[in-house]
Scaffold this active site. Structure first.
Site, PDB file in Angstrom:
ATOM      1  N   CYS A 115       0.816  -1.223   0.056  1.00 50.53           N
ATOM      2  CA  CYS A 115      -0.079  -0.021   0.118  1.00 50.53           C
ATOM      3  C   CYS A 115       0.869   1.410  -0.030  1.00 50.53           C
ATOM      4  O   CYS A 115       0.470   2.467  -0.498  1.00 50.53           O
ATOM      5  CB  CYS A 115      -0.866   0.020   1.073  1.00 50.53           C
ATOM      6  SG  CYS A 115      -2.097  -1.469   1.206  1.00 50.53           S
ATOM      7  N   HIS A 252      -2.956   7.460   2.313  1.00 47.10           N
ATOM      8  CA  HIS A 252      -3.671   6.150   1.780  1.00 47.10           C
ATOM      9  C   HIS A 252      -5.084   5.858   2.549  1.00 47.10           C
ATOM     10  O   HIS A 252      -5.148   5.998   3.639  1.00 47.10           O
ATOM     11  CB  HIS A 252      -2.678   4.878   2.269  1.00 47.10           C
ATOM     12  CG  HIS A 252      -3.106   3.537   2.004  1.00 47.10           C
ATOM     13  ND1 HIS A 252      -3.564   3.157   1.008  1.00 47.10           N
ATOM     14  CD2 HIS A 252      -3.210   2.354   2.796  1.00 47.10           C
ATOM     15  CE1 HIS A 252      -4.030   1.851   1.037  1.00 47.10           C
ATOM     16  NE2 HIS A 252      -3.929   1.377   1.884  1.00 47.10           N
ATOM     17  N   ASN A 282     -10.265   0.038   0.062  1.00 45.65           N
ATOM     18  CA  ASN A 282      -8.650   0.298  -0.020  1.00 45.65           C
ATOM     19  C   ASN A 282      -8.240  -0.549  -1.164  1.00 45.65           C
ATOM     20  O   ASN A 282      -8.324  -1.741  -1.501  1.00 45.65           O
ATOM     21  CB  ASN A 282      -8.222  -0.669   1.289  1.00 45.65           C
ATOM     22  CG  ASN A 282      -6.661  -0.637   1.307  1.00 45.65           C
ATOM     23  OD1 ASN A 282      -5.920  -0.269   0.430  1.00 45.65           O
ATOM     24  ND2 ASN A 282      -6.165  -1.151   2.469  1.00 45.65           N
TER      25      ASN A 282
HETATM   26  O1  UT7 Z   1      -3.866  -1.216   3.522  1.00 42.30           O
HETATM   27  C1  UT7 Z   1      -3.022  -1.690   4.609  1.00 42.30           C
HETATM   28  C2  UT7 Z   1      -3.360  -1.148   5.633  1.00 42.30           C
HETATM   29  N1  UT7 Z   1      -4.408  -2.200   6.374  1.00 42.30           N
HETATM   30  C3  UT7 Z   1      -5.202  -1.212   7.262  1.00 42.30           C
HETATM   31  O2  UT7 Z   1      -4.873  -0.265   7.366  1.00 42.30           O
HETATM   32  C4  UT7 Z   1      -6.377  -2.064   7.847  1.00 42.30           C
HETATM   33  C5  UT7 Z   1      -6.163  -1.821   9.454  1.00 42.30           C
HETATM   34  N2  UT7 Z   1      -7.182  -2.403  10.287  1.00 42.30           N
HETATM   35  C6  UT7 Z   1      -8.443  -1.965  10.340  1.00 42.30           C
HETATM   36  O3  UT7 Z   1      -8.923  -0.976   9.481  1.00 42.30           O
HETATM   37  C7  UT7 Z   1      -9.336  -2.442  11.057  1.00 42.30           C
HETATM   38  O4  UT7 Z   1      -8.890  -3.224  12.109  1.00 42.30           O
HETATM   39  C8  UT7 Z   1     -10.592  -3.527  10.445  1.00 42.30           C
HETATM   40  C9  UT7 Z   1     -11.458  -2.607   9.959  1.00 42.30           C
HETATM   41  C10 UT7 Z   1      -9.774  -4.469   9.671  1.00 42.30           C
HETATM   42  C11 UT7 Z   1     -11.234  -4.161  11.605  1.00 42.30           C
HETATM   43  O5  UT7 Z   1     -11.795  -3.100  12.604  1.00 42.30           O
HETATM   44  P1  UT7 Z   1     -11.755  -3.529  14.234  1.00 42.30           P
HETATM   45  O6  UT7 Z   1     -12.417  -2.482  15.208  1.00 42.30           O
HETATM   46  O7  UT7 Z   1     -10.125  -3.574  14.640  1.00 42.30           O
HETATM   47  O8  UT7 Z   1     -12.483  -4.901  14.437  1.00 42.30           O
HETATM   48  P2  UT7 Z   1     -12.033  -6.216  15.223  1.00 42.30           P
HETATM   49  O9  UT7 Z   1     -11.052  -6.842  14.200  1.00 42.30           O
HETATM   50  O10 UT7 Z   1     -11.610  -6.101  16.368  1.00 42.30           O
HETATM   51  O11 UT7 Z   1     -13.295  -7.076  14.888  1.00 42.30           O
HETATM   52  C12 UT7 Z   1     -14.333  -6.761  15.847  1.00 42.30           C
HETATM   53  C13 UT7 Z   1     -15.407  -7.758  15.714  1.00 42.30           C
HETATM   54  C14 UT7 Z   1     -14.858  -9.252  15.816  1.00 42.30           C
HETATM   55  O12 UT7 Z   1     -16.090  -9.946  16.355  1.00 42.30           O
HETATM   56  P3  UT7 Z   1     -15.842 -10.378  17.892  1.00 42.30           P
HETATM   57  O13 UT7 Z   1     -14.590 -11.313  18.145  1.00 42.30           O
HETATM   58  O14 UT7 Z   1     -15.683  -9.061  18.640  1.00 42.30           O
HETATM   59  O15 UT7 Z   1     -17.066 -11.239  18.299  1.00 42.30           O
HETATM   60  C15 UT7 Z   1     -14.812  -9.677  14.337  1.00 42.30           C
HETATM   61  O16 UT7 Z   1     -15.330 -11.106  14.186  1.00 42.30           O
HETATM   62  O17 UT7 Z   1     -16.093  -7.584  14.174  1.00 42.30           O
HETATM   63  C16 UT7 Z   1     -16.050  -9.075  13.756  1.00 42.30           C
HETATM   64  N3  UT7 Z   1     -15.742  -8.707  12.249  1.00 42.30           N
HETATM   65  C17 UT7 Z   1     -16.802  -8.720  11.479  1.00 42.30           C
HETATM   66  N4  UT7 Z   1     -18.432  -8.570  11.603  1.00 42.30           N
HETATM   67  C18 UT7 Z   1     -18.880  -8.184  10.592  1.00 42.30           C
HETATM   68  C19 UT7 Z   1     -14.676  -8.702  11.745  1.00 42.30           C
HETATM   69  N5  UT7 Z   1     -15.281  -8.572  10.278  1.00 42.30           N
HETATM   70  C20 UT7 Z   1     -16.375  -8.267  10.201  1.00 42.30           C
HETATM   71  C21 UT7 Z   1     -17.292  -8.162   9.004  1.00 42.30           C
HETATM   72  N6  UT7 Z   1     -18.360  -7.957   9.257  1.00 42.30           N
HETATM   73  N7  UT7 Z   1     -16.808  -7.809   7.738  1.00 42.30           N
END
Ligand code: UT7
Length: 325
Positions: A115, A252, A282
């Site tokens: 990225c 980005h 993204n």
């Molecule tokens: O381009 C390269 C750089 N990449 C990035 O910058 C990505 C950086 N990371 C992020 O943007 C965020 O961490 C995410 C958007 C990927 C995730 O957000 P988060 O607030 O960190 O959520 P999380 O991973 O802690 O997940 C929270 C909950 C989980 O459920 P439990 O364990 O709390 O029950 C996940 O299983 O959300 C669940 N979850 C979803 N629910 C609905 C994860 N993906 C999804 C989804 N739909 N697509």
């Protein structure tokens, strides 16, 4: 004249024809429009069909950038394509773009910094142009991340989209001050110890397969907000400019929350931030030039404006560049 500067003289972009909304994805994996919008700010993304390869999107974006600059293939002597989703393992996508545009002189190569690839590409082209090794460069970020997503993994497949964006950089004589047009400074970093947090689990030299993207989102998020701002601070420091003087911050586009937290941390006003993650998702190395093209075409970015670009990608790799348009 005391310096050569790499001045942006044109930009262009290209998106696949097919728009996929969050509701469309909710038919495929267990997710919802609410979750995706709240956690990322993404509302839709463009996904390439089989005919829309990375080089096809890249050629279209470069052609638009050349038109915007009023230049033709004979005017370009460097093509740098930032991509992690090349059409083939080799030859480089850059050479395919070069051929597609009818450029038969100079050099073309791919640059892989995920990225952060476009920022790395701008910094690299700047070295060629300001040392007199090339006169005009196309720097293109082109990606078809949909090809390397695991469409069963809701934690990653909802985040990415496909597309390409390009700029034409031209070497021009300048006074050597921060009032010059062009790339004023660039700061690059990488730290390979973070591999496991964002990687593709395949490759020609290991599995012999293309592989799929794997990410520990929370770790990437933490690093993106906590550590990446060092390169922006570097760029301000080495150019003698401050956040107040910035006209546009074009980071980005991975996640609206990361972008806003970074801007707040750096003291960059929210109304100076260009956001396209809502419509593009993204698009990895393509996200910054796509956003630049949007903000240039809608009249926000004007000649003379001070623009900061910044990105973080797998590796980790990260970087920032300060450019006077
Ligand atoms: O381009 C390269 C750089 N990449 C990035 O910058 C990505 C950086 N990371 C992020 O943007 C965020 O961490 C995410 C958007 C990927 C995730 O957000 P988060 O607030 O960190 O959520 P999380 O991973 O802690 O997940 C929270 C909950 C989980 O459920 P439990 O364990 O709390 O029950 C996940 O299983 O959300 C669940 N979850 C979803 N629910 C609905 C994860 N993906 C999804 C989804 N739909 N697509």
């Amino acid at each position: 004249m005391v310096a050569l500067r790499s001045v942006i003289v044109g930009c262009g972009s290209s998106l696949p024809a097919r728009v996929v909304t969050n509701d469309d994805l909710a038919q495929r994996v267990e997710t919802s429009d609410d979750w995706i919008v709240q956690r990322t700010g993404i509302r839709q993304r463009y996904l390439a069909d089989a005919s829309e390869t990375t080089s096809v999107l890249g050629i279209r974006a470069c052609r638009a950038a050349l038109d915007d600059a009023g230049l033709g293939p004979e005017d370009i002597d460097l093509v740098i394509c930032a991509t992690s989703t090349p059409d083939h393992t080799f030859p480089s996508t850059a050479t395919q773009i070069q051929a597609g545009l009818g450029i038969h002189q100079g050099a073309a190569f791919d640059l892989q910094a995920v990225c952060a690839g476009f920022v790395y590409g701008v910094a690299t082209a700047d070295k060629f142009l300001t040392t007199g090794s090339a006169r005009r460069a196309l720097v293109v970020g082109a990606e078809t991340f949909s090809r390397i997503l695991d469409w069963e993994d809701r934690t990653t497949c909802v985040l990415f989209g496909d597309g390409a964006g390009a700029i034409v950089l031209e070497a021009r004589e300048a006074a050597g001050t921060r009032d010059d047009r062009g790339v004023l400074t660039a700061s690059l970093r990488s730290d390979g110890r973070h591999r496991e947090k964002l990687y593709v689990d395949g490759g020609p030299g290991s599995t012999g397969t293309t592989g799929h993207l794997r990410m520990t989102g929370k770790e990437v998020f933490r690093f993106a907000v906590g550590s990446v701002t060092d390169v922006i601070a570097d760029a301000f420091r080495s150019s003698g400019t401050t956040a107040d003087e910035l006209d546009w911050f074009v980071p980005h586009q991975a996640n609206r929350r990361i972008i806003e937290a970074s801007a707040d941390k750096l003291g960059i006003a929210r109304d100076k931030v260009v956001l396209t993650v809502d419509r593009h998702g993204n698009t990895s190395a393509a996200s910054i030039p796509l956003a630049l093209d949007v903000a240039r075409k809608d009249g926000r970015i004007q000649e003379g404006d001070l623009v900061m670009i910044e990105a973080i990608g797998g590796g980790f790799t990260w970087g920032a560049a300060l450019i006077r348009w």
